[in-house]
Design an enzyme around this catalytic site. Structure first.
Site, short mmCIF file in Angstrom:
data_model
loop_
_atom_site.label_atom_id
_atom_site.label_comp_id
_atom_site.label_asym_id
_atom_site.label_seq_id
_atom_site.Cartn_x
_atom_site.Cartn_y
_atom_site.Cartn_z
N LYS A 15 0.84 -1.19 0.00
CA LYS A 15 0.00 0.00 0.00
C LYS A 15 0.88 1.24 0.00
CE LYS A 15 -3.83 2.00 2.71
NZ LYS A 15 -4.70 1.80 3.90
N SER A 29 -9.32 1.73 3.07
CA SER A 29 -8.49 2.49 2.15
C SER A 29 -7.50 1.62 1.40
CB SER A 29 -7.75 3.58 2.93
OG SER A 29 -6.94 3.02 3.94
N SER A 57 -9.67 -0.66 7.31
CA SER A 57 -9.12 -0.74 5.96
C SER A 57 -8.41 -2.05 5.66
CB SER A 57 -8.15 0.43 5.73
OG SER A 57 -8.81 1.65 5.92
#
Length: 606
Positions: free
Chosen positions: A75, A149, A173
């Protein structure tokens, strides 16, 4: 190579059997990543960078590296020295001088990062649509949200581009995107995975998370990545009973209690399909042997509201304060609204919220301790990308209904695939449930998740690849000792803490053989019983069997006063187990309470 979707163990086996080389597979996967159409990626490594990783692997023995040649995604709020970190904001972008601590652990174990994945800007959102690189499209239906996210990280696994990925989780997330893409998402105990080299969202709450196809893979990854980092001020060392060898996939859930929110606490946001699937999941848990226990979920939901309605949003402001104050317009409008709202909170608000949270935690912890785990939907519903663009705040809030409290209350959680339904567009949508428990229960919930996943038997992610059978873990029996208790060490009684603080786990509540007498001994507090074998006049006595790590046995035995000692008793099923026993002389001044059948009943009679 006929497939690109592999679990870690499957890929290792393919390398070892020389079906193909790491070079062949990783070059194929990098090409797939570069041609991705789901907006999963912000940046990818170059062919030359891949060649450098491969050259490093050639100097290593595959048998010595548990992640040899395994591709993974990172990420883009987690540093990789090879690529810029953007946190989903082009103007914020910087070039890190070093990789994040967890990334270095994974690379050292042989894993190869293929790039940085798309995310809700500054990890603020649960939808995957809040990015200047475009909304990440769901792996089953590109018109639907992917969850955020950590959107790109989850979809890259579900599409088979990588075997696993790193996400982060502040409000959910690391779990919501897993549920919406038919993969597993583990949000481990806070601090087990280092956040050094991670752009913070809420630094006191943030967790690095793991996405993978199977619980076997997650157990391995948690072992590799979950090393203690002394440079992370929020890092915590793992506990003995939560080490990788205590991941023991269950064959059934018999004797386990699983908490379920009462019906009035559940929310499915006008989606009858997810409500139906959750009901099916509850029936599945019962069929597998679990006892479902209804709990009042309101304290958890009340704690969840503090995350965005309380002063914790100021922590998001603190994370990027200098950047934000210089020019807020560099952020997406929805992020400006959320983070900009932090300025209305002050220190008094923060302290009041801390007090309120602690009050909720006392209540919630008591509920958690009454069961082995609690189950909820991971998300009550899902939405199209178009719907999110029309109502970005409320629909995002809906997605966090079952997740926002988890880090505030310091629990461990895993999202497990739990079924599919047809969305409003008539396309496939995946659904997931979450199992959660106290901190340091990661291996316990992983073991439960393994059974649920195997029982469902869904394909891997969005692929046509069948779920492989579980690997057989090594036994941990030699590391533990089972101990039967009959008095003040029973669950909920005054000395039970001496077991729980030593990582003891309740195995079962049962009875002794009908060959024992129970006496209330002199002394105390707390009052204690003595149990003596009497085959002629004995009765069955209520006992609990606890499993205690042997490394804690010595300190436990030191606390046993005379006339008690450690020996063996016979249980109702004819087996023998270690237990407290009492020297015979003590009964001359003790009261025979055998007629009550157990210490609880006797104490209640007083």
């Amino acid at each position: 190579m006929t497939t690109s979707t592999y679990t870690i163990s499957q890929l290792r086996e393919a390398y070892l059997s020389k079906q193909f080389s790491a070079k062949q597979y990783l070059e194929q996967q990098l090409a797939a990543v570069k041609s991705d159409i789901n907006n999963c990626w912000i940046s990818t490594i170059s062919e030359q960078q891949l060649a450098d990783y491969l050259a490093a692997l050639e100097q290593q023995d595959i048998a010595e590296l548990p992640l040899y040649g395994v591709p993974f995604a990172i990420k883009d709020n987690i540093d990789l020295a090879a690529l810029p970190t953007t946190a989903g904001c082009k103007e914020y972008s910087y070039q890190p001088s070093d990789s994040a601590f967890v990334v270095k652990q994974l690379i050292a174990a042989g894993a190869v990062p293929l790039g940085k994945t798309n995310l809700d800007q500054f990890a603020t959102g649960l939808v995957g649509t809040r990015s200047p690189w475009g909304a990440v499209k769901n792996s089953f239906d590109p018109s639907m949200i992917s969850g955020g996210s950590s959107s790109g990280s989850a979809v890259s696994v579900a599409k088979g581009q990588v075997c696993f990925s790193l996400g982060t989780d502040t409000a959910g997330s690391g779990r919501v995107p897993a549920a919406l893409n038919n993969i597993l998402g583990l949000k481990a105990t806070k601090g087990l995975l280092s956040c050094s080299g991670v752009v913070p969202a809420c630094k006191s709450l943030d967790c690095v998370t793991l996405f993978a196809h199977t619980s076997d893979d997650l157990n391995l990854l948690l072992d590799v990545a979950g090393q203690y980092d002394a440079d992370d001020c929020y890092a915590r060392p793992n506990q003995q009973a939560n080490q990788s060898q205590y991941y023991q996939p269950l064959q059934e859930l018999t004797s386990l209690k699983i908490g379920v929110p009462k019906a009035s606490n559940l929310a499915f946001f006008d989606n009858p399909e997810t409500e139906k699937l959750f009901g099916q999941s509850l029936k599945q848990l019962e069929r597998l042997g679990a006892e479902l226990v209804e709990i009042d979920f309101e304290p958890f939901l009340a704690a969840a509201k503090l995350l965005y309605e309380g002063p914790w949003v100021a922590e998001r402001y603190a994370a990027i304060q200098e950047f934000f104050e210089k020019d807020p317009s560099q952020c997406l409008p929805v992020i400006q609204t959320i983070i900009g709202g932090a300025t209305k909170h002050n220190a008094v608000d923060a302290f009041k919220a801390f007090y309120q949270l602690q009050a909720y935690k006392v209540v919630c912890d008591e509920l958690v301790k009454q069961v082995d785990a609690i189950v909820t939907p991971t998300a009550g519903s899902s939405y199209s990308i178009a719907q999110l663009q029309e109502d970005p705040i409320q629909l995002n809030s809906n997605m966090g209904y079952y997740t926002n409290f988890m880090n505030l209350l310091d629990y461990s959680a895993i999202s497990v695939p739990a079924g599919f339904y047809q969305n409003q567009q008539g396309n496939t949508q995946s659904f997931g449930i979450t199992l959660f428990s106290d901190a340091y229960c990661d291996r316990k919930i992983l073991s439960m998740a393994a059974l649920v996943q195997q029982d469902n038997g869904f394909n891997l992610g969005a692929s046509k690849q069948a779920l492989p059978a579980l690997q057989t873990p090594e036994s941990v029996e030699d590391d533990y000792m089972d101990l039967a208790v009959c008095g003040a060490h029973l669950s909920g009684l005054p000395l039970n803490f001496q077991l729980t603080e030593r990582a003891g786990q309740l195995v079962k509540a049962t009875q002794s053989a009908s060959a024992y007498k129970l006496y209330a001994l002199a002394g105390g507090p707390p009052a204690r019983p003595g149990m003596i074998r009497d085959e002629e006049h004995g009765v069955a006595i209520e006992v609990e069997v606890w499993r205690l790590p042997k490394q804690h046995l010595g300190s436990f035995l030191q606390g046993i006063p005379h006339p008690l000692g450690l020996g063996k008793i016979e249980l109702a099923d004819g087996s023998w187990v270690n237990s407290f026993i009492c020297e015979g002389y003590a009964t001359t001044t003790a009261k025979d309470v055998s007629e009550f059948g157990g210490w609880r009943a006797y104490m209640a009679s007083l």
